[in-house]
Design a protein around this motif. Structure first.
Motif, PDB file in Angstrom:
ATOM      1  N   ALA A  43     -28.297 -91.086   4.178  1.00 16.86           N
ATOM      2  CA  ALA A  43     -28.116 -89.912   5.037  1.00 16.86           C
ATOM      3  C   ALA A  43     -29.139 -89.855   6.160  1.00 16.86           C
ATOM      4  CB  ALA A  43     -28.192 -88.634   4.189  1.00 16.86           C
ATOM      5  N   VAL A  44     -30.383 -90.310   5.857  1.00 16.34           N
ATOM      6  CA  VAL A  44     -31.449 -90.227   6.859  1.00 16.34           C
ATOM      7  C   VAL A  44     -31.507 -91.474   7.760  1.00 16.34           C
ATOM      8  CG1 VAL A  44     -33.446 -91.266   5.687  1.00 16.34           C
ATOM      9  CG2 VAL A  44     -33.747 -89.155   7.018  1.00 16.34           C
ATOM     10  N   GLY A  94     -21.942 -82.552 -16.631  1.00 14.88           N
ATOM     11  CA  GLY A  94     -21.827 -83.862 -15.996  1.00 14.88           C
ATOM     12  C   GLY A  94     -21.276 -83.753 -14.576  1.00 14.88           C
ATOM     13  N   THR A  95     -21.769 -84.611 -13.695  1.00 20.47           N
ATOM     14  CA  THR A  95     -21.307 -84.671 -12.303  1.00 20.47           C
ATOM     15  C   THR A  95     -21.060 -86.128 -11.951  1.00 20.47           C
ATOM     16  OG1 THR A  95     -22.713 -82.768 -11.761  1.00 20.47           O
ATOM     17  CG2 THR A  95     -21.844 -84.042  -9.917  1.00 20.47           C
ATOM     18  N   SER A  96     -19.953 -86.421 -11.286  1.00 20.37           N
ATOM     19  CA  SER A  96     -19.617 -87.805 -10.969  1.00 20.37           C
ATOM     20  C   SER A  96     -20.336 -88.273  -9.705  1.00 20.37           C
ATOM     21  CB  SER A  96     -18.101 -87.954 -10.782  1.00 20.37           C
ATOM     22  OG  SER A  96     -17.716 -87.440  -9.513  1.00 20.37           O
ATOM     23  N   VAL A  97     -20.348 -89.589  -9.521  1.00 19.21           N
ATOM     24  CA  VAL A  97     -20.977 -90.174  -8.335  1.00 19.21           C
ATOM     25  C   VAL A  97     -20.304 -89.656  -7.063  1.00 19.21           C
ATOM     26  CG1 VAL A  97     -21.419 -92.328  -7.088  1.00 19.21           C
ATOM     27  CG2 VAL A  97     -21.707 -92.246  -9.572  1.00 19.21           C
ATOM     28  N   LEU A  98     -18.980 -89.622  -7.046  1.00 16.46           N
ATOM     29  CA  LEU A  98     -18.291 -89.161  -5.838  1.00 16.46           C
ATOM     30  C   LEU A  98     -18.525 -87.676  -5.588  1.00 16.46           C
ATOM     31  CD1 LEU A  98     -14.882 -91.105  -5.892  1.00 16.46           C
ATOM     32  CD2 LEU A  98     -16.955 -91.604  -4.580  1.00 16.46           C
ATOM     33  N   GLU A  99     -18.649 -86.892  -6.635  1.00 13.40           N
ATOM     34  CA  GLU A  99     -18.986 -85.471  -6.452  1.00 13.40           C
ATOM     35  C   GLU A  99     -20.366 -85.313  -5.828  1.00 13.40           C
ATOM     36  OE1 GLU A  99     -16.513 -83.166 -10.001  1.00 13.40           O
ATOM     37  OE2 GLU A  99     -18.373 -84.221 -10.519  1.00 13.40           O
ATOM     38  N   ILE A 100     -21.310 -86.138  -6.263  1.00 16.85           N
ATOM     39  CA  ILE A 100     -22.659 -86.121  -5.665  1.00 16.85           C
ATOM     40  C   ILE A 100     -22.576 -86.481  -4.176  1.00 16.85           C
ATOM     41  CG2 ILE A 100     -24.858 -87.358  -5.577  1.00 16.85           C
ATOM     42  CD1 ILE A 100     -24.936 -85.447  -7.845  1.00 16.85           C
ATOM     43  N   ILE A 101     -21.858 -87.544  -3.854  1.00 17.92           N
ATOM     44  CA  ILE A 101     -21.744 -87.981  -2.460  1.00 17.92           C
ATOM     45  C   ILE A 101     -21.114 -86.889  -1.597  1.00 17.92           C
ATOM     46  CG2 ILE A 101     -20.587 -89.629  -0.921  1.00 17.92           C
ATOM     47  CD1 ILE A 101     -20.898 -91.718  -3.194  1.00 17.92           C
ATOM     48  N   ASP A 102     -20.028 -86.297  -2.092  1.00 24.74           N
ATOM     49  CA  ASP A 102     -19.346 -85.246  -1.324  1.00 24.74           C
ATOM     50  C   ASP A 102     -20.253 -84.046  -1.109  1.00 24.74           C
ATOM     51  OD1 ASP A 102     -17.110 -86.821  -1.221  1.00 24.74           O
ATOM     52  OD2 ASP A 102     -16.024 -85.767  -2.815  1.00 24.74           O
ATOM     53  N   ALA A 103     -20.964 -83.646  -2.157  1.00 24.79           N
ATOM     54  CA  ALA A 103     -21.858 -82.484  -2.046  1.00 24.79           C
ATOM     55  C   ALA A 103     -22.997 -82.787  -1.076  1.00 24.79           C
ATOM     56  CB  ALA A 103     -22.403 -82.102  -3.415  1.00 24.79           C
ATOM     57  N   PHE A 104     -23.531 -83.998  -1.145  1.00 23.75           N
ATOM     58  CA  PHE A 104     -24.648 -84.354  -0.257  1.00 23.75           C
ATOM     59  C   PHE A 104     -24.188 -84.386   1.194  1.00 23.75           C
ATOM     60  CE2 PHE A 104     -28.380 -86.207   1.449  1.00 23.75           C
ATOM     61  CZ  PHE A 104     -29.375 -86.107   0.494  1.00 23.75           C
ATOM     62  N   ALA A 105     -22.999 -84.933   1.436  1.00 25.58           N
ATOM     63  CA  ALA A 105     -22.467 -84.974   2.802  1.00 25.58           C
ATOM     64  C   ALA A 105     -22.263 -83.559   3.342  1.00 25.58           C
ATOM     65  CB  ALA A 105     -21.155 -85.752   2.818  1.00 25.58           C
ATOM     66  N   ARG A 106     -21.768 -82.669   2.514  1.00 24.27           N
ATOM     67  CA  ARG A 106     -21.533 -81.287   2.944  1.00 24.27           C
ATOM     68  C   ARG A 106     -22.841 -80.582   3.269  1.00 24.27           C
ATOM     69  NH1 ARG A 106     -21.906 -77.134  -0.305  1.00 24.27           N
ATOM     70  NH2 ARG A 106     -21.572 -78.397  -2.187  1.00 24.27           N
ATOM     71  N   ILE A 107     -23.832 -80.724   2.397  1.00 23.54           N
ATOM     72  CA  ILE A 107     -25.098 -79.994   2.562  1.00 23.54           C
ATOM     73  C   ILE A 107     -25.929 -80.570   3.702  1.00 23.54           C
ATOM     74  CG2 ILE A 107     -27.327 -79.574   1.421  1.00 23.54           C
ATOM     75  CD1 ILE A 107     -25.592 -79.253  -1.207  1.00 23.54           C
ATOM     76  N   SER A 108     -25.935 -81.895   3.829  1.00 29.39           N
ATOM     77  CA  SER A 108     -26.760 -82.537   4.866  1.00 29.39           C
ATOM     78  C   SER A 108     -26.061 -82.600   6.218  1.00 29.39           C
ATOM     79  CB  SER A 108     -27.130 -83.956   4.437  1.00 29.39           C
ATOM     80  OG  SER A 108     -25.978 -84.784   4.391  1.00 29.39           O
ATOM     81  N   GLU A 109     -24.729 -82.414   6.186  1.00 25.87           N
ATOM     82  CA  GLU A 109     -23.905 -82.572   7.395  1.00 25.87           C
ATOM     83  C   GLU A 109     -24.050 -83.979   7.970  1.00 25.87           C
ATOM     84  OE1 GLU A 109     -24.956 -79.299   9.960  1.00 25.87           O
ATOM     85  OE2 GLU A 109     -23.778 -77.871   8.790  1.00 25.87           O
ATOM     86  N   THR A 141     -22.746 -88.210   7.381  1.00 26.97           N
ATOM     87  CA  THR A 141     -21.761 -89.093   6.758  1.00 26.97           C
ATOM     88  C   THR A 141     -22.475 -90.032   5.796  1.00 26.97           C
ATOM     89  OG1 THR A 141     -20.343 -89.018   8.705  1.00 26.97           O
ATOM     90  CG2 THR A 141     -20.020 -90.868   7.181  1.00 26.97           C
ATOM     91  N   ILE A 142     -22.000 -90.092   4.578  1.00 26.83           N
ATOM     92  CA  ILE A 142     -22.572 -90.992   3.574  1.00 26.83           C
ATOM     93  C   ILE A 142     -21.644 -92.197   3.453  1.00 26.83           C
ATOM     94  CG2 ILE A 142     -23.451 -91.241   1.231  1.00 26.83           C
ATOM     95  CD1 ILE A 142     -24.877 -89.039   2.866  1.00 26.83           C
ATOM     96  N   ASN A 143     -22.009 -93.288   4.089  1.00 34.13           N
ATOM     97  CA  ASN A 143     -21.192 -94.497   3.998  1.00 34.13           C
ATOM     98  C   ASN A 143     -21.361 -95.127   2.619  1.00 34.13           C
ATOM     99  OD1 ASN A 143     -20.299 -94.447   6.752  1.00 34.13           O
ATOM    100  ND2 ASN A 143     -22.347 -95.124   7.346  1.00 34.13           N
ATOM    101  N   TYR A 144     -20.239 -95.464   1.996  1.00 40.82           N
ATOM    102  CA  TYR A 144     -20.321 -96.115   0.691  1.00 40.82           C
ATOM    103  C   TYR A 144     -19.179 -97.091   0.526  1.00 40.82           C
ATOM    104  CZ  TYR A 144     -16.624 -92.952  -1.029  1.00 40.82           C
ATOM    105  OH  TYR A 144     -15.441 -92.275  -1.215  1.00 40.82           O
ATOM    106  N   LYS A 145     -19.369 -98.021  -0.406  1.00 40.71           N
ATOM    107  CA  LYS A 145     -18.305 -98.954  -0.754  1.00 40.71           C
ATOM    108  C   LYS A 145     -18.225 -99.033  -2.269  1.00 40.71           C
ATOM    109  CE  LYS A 145     -21.271-103.078  -0.583  1.00 40.71           C
ATOM    110  NZ  LYS A 145     -21.461-104.430  -0.045  1.00 40.71           N
ATOM    111  N   ILE A 146     -17.033 -99.257  -2.767  1.00 44.35           N
ATOM    112  CA  ILE A 146     -16.828 -99.433  -4.209  1.00 44.35           C
ATOM    113  C   ILE A 146     -17.052-100.907  -4.554  1.00 44.35           C
ATOM    114  CG2 ILE A 146     -15.233 -99.164  -6.133  1.00 44.35           C
ATOM    115  CD1 ILE A 146     -15.941 -96.514  -4.808  1.00 44.35           C
TER     116      ILE A 146
END
Length: 336
Positions: free
Chosen positions: A207-208, A265-280, A282-287
């Motif tokens: 994010a940073v 419990g919280t999933s990895v994608l839930e963490i990513i979505d929440a972080f993107a929303r709060i930080s405003e 884009t969290i680039n990720y790949k599976i």
């Protein structure tokens, strides 16, 4: 009387120092600065108005330990010091056994020599291995899947044996789940050296702008969105759990294991979505493919902590991520 925190300059240790000073406790930090920065001491003083005692030393050096117990009247120890990277432990297992296990034995021997037999040990939910179903409860069988986890389990077993051998020991093994977050000031937080091993600092560094993208290890688990589910706990809640454990040592004879988690419990994608929303951001990720030894779902049964310690986690996921982002955005390169 003073409380000795081995590894007290690290992520969880430094937050525990803040909580202990808020309770008017006299704190002595013992740390070799391998995984921490000397700047933490200034930050702790800025937060608390108190500069804790700091002794640079190594648990693998018995002379260092003897000196700190000689120089200070220690009443109890919180033992955080240890190497903690799972991947690295697979590459250099002997270093982990030497540092974590042998160093801990040194500490316990010196504690016994100085008749200091009150101890809170920084353990981990990794001791539950991969064959137990969540929610994980303290009575379940233990095992480990990597050298880091083995060191935590070995130290726990040493402490159970030690307490059996001498009823004067009072020991609590705190089994952490997944600590995240940072102090609300943004002055102290998780500052991994090199590439982060844990999810949240990795997401925060993407994010940073320090890292390009996050790898998500597997999206085919038996979970709601296919990604791994973990029990994330705010590091401040975790630190407060240590304060409660220290207060409870006077009532405990022997050795007891206690989970510190939220029970959710919280999933990895839930963490990513929440972080993107709060930080405003884009969290680039790949599976990418699953990692060996990873399991689908891990979360705590935290009832024993509530019953024995009168402790429960209070801070929610939004607060955890907001505080993580405040720390990372104010300190894009950590303490450097």
């Amino acid at each position: 009387m003073s409380l000795l925190l081995t590894g007290g300059m690290g992520y969880i240790g430094s937050h525990t120092v803040v909580e202990l000073i808020s309770q008017q406790q006299d704190v002595v930090i013992f740390d070799n600065l391998t995984n921490s920065s000397p700047k933490v001491l200034d930050r702790l003083e800025e937060i608390t108005g108190v500069r804790p005692h700091f002794v640079e030393g190594d648990i693998c050096n018995k002379a260092d330990l003897i000196k700190v117990f000689t120089d200070f009247e220690i009443d109890a120890v919180v033992h955080f010091a240890g190497l903690k990277a799972v991947g690295e432990s697979n590459e250099v297992p002997l270093m982990y056994y030497q540092n974590n296990v042998s160093g801990s034995v040194n500490l316990f021997q010196v504690m016994g020599d100085f008749n200091v037999k009150n101890l809170v040990f920084s353990s981990s939910a990794t001791v539950y291995g991969e064959n137990n179903q969540s929610p994980l409860v303290e009575t379940m069988p233990t095992s480990a899947t990597n050298p880091y986890g083995q060191t935590k389990l070995m130290i726990e077993n040493i402490l159970f044996d030690l307490a059996k051998s001498d009823p004067n020991w009072s020991i609590i093994n705190l089994r952490y789940f997944n600590p995240i977050g940072a102090h609300e000031s943004g002055l102290i937080g998780e500052n991994p050296s090199g590439i982060p091993n844990n999810l949240l600092p990795y997401v925060a560094q993407v994010a940073v702008g320090r890292l390009a993208q996050l790898s998500v290890f597997g999206d085919d688990y038996d979970t709601p969105d296919g990604t791994g589910v973990r029990d994330y706990i705010h590091v401040v809640d975790l630190a407060k759990g240590h304060v409660k454990a220290l207060q409870k040592l006077t009532d405990i004879s022997g050795c007891q294991a206690i989970n510190l988690g939220t029970g959710n419990g919280t999933s990895v994608l839930e963490i990513i979505d929440a972080f993107a929303r709060i930080s405003e951001k884009t969290i680039n990720y790949k599976i990418v493919p699953r990692r060996a030894g990873d399991i689908a779902t891990v979360f705590a049964n935290a009832n024993l902590a509530k019953t024995v310690l009168n402790w429960q986690a209070d801070l929610d996921l939004t607060t955890m991520i907001t505080d993580t982002w405040r720390w990372q955005s104010k300190n894009p390169n950590g303490y450097e």
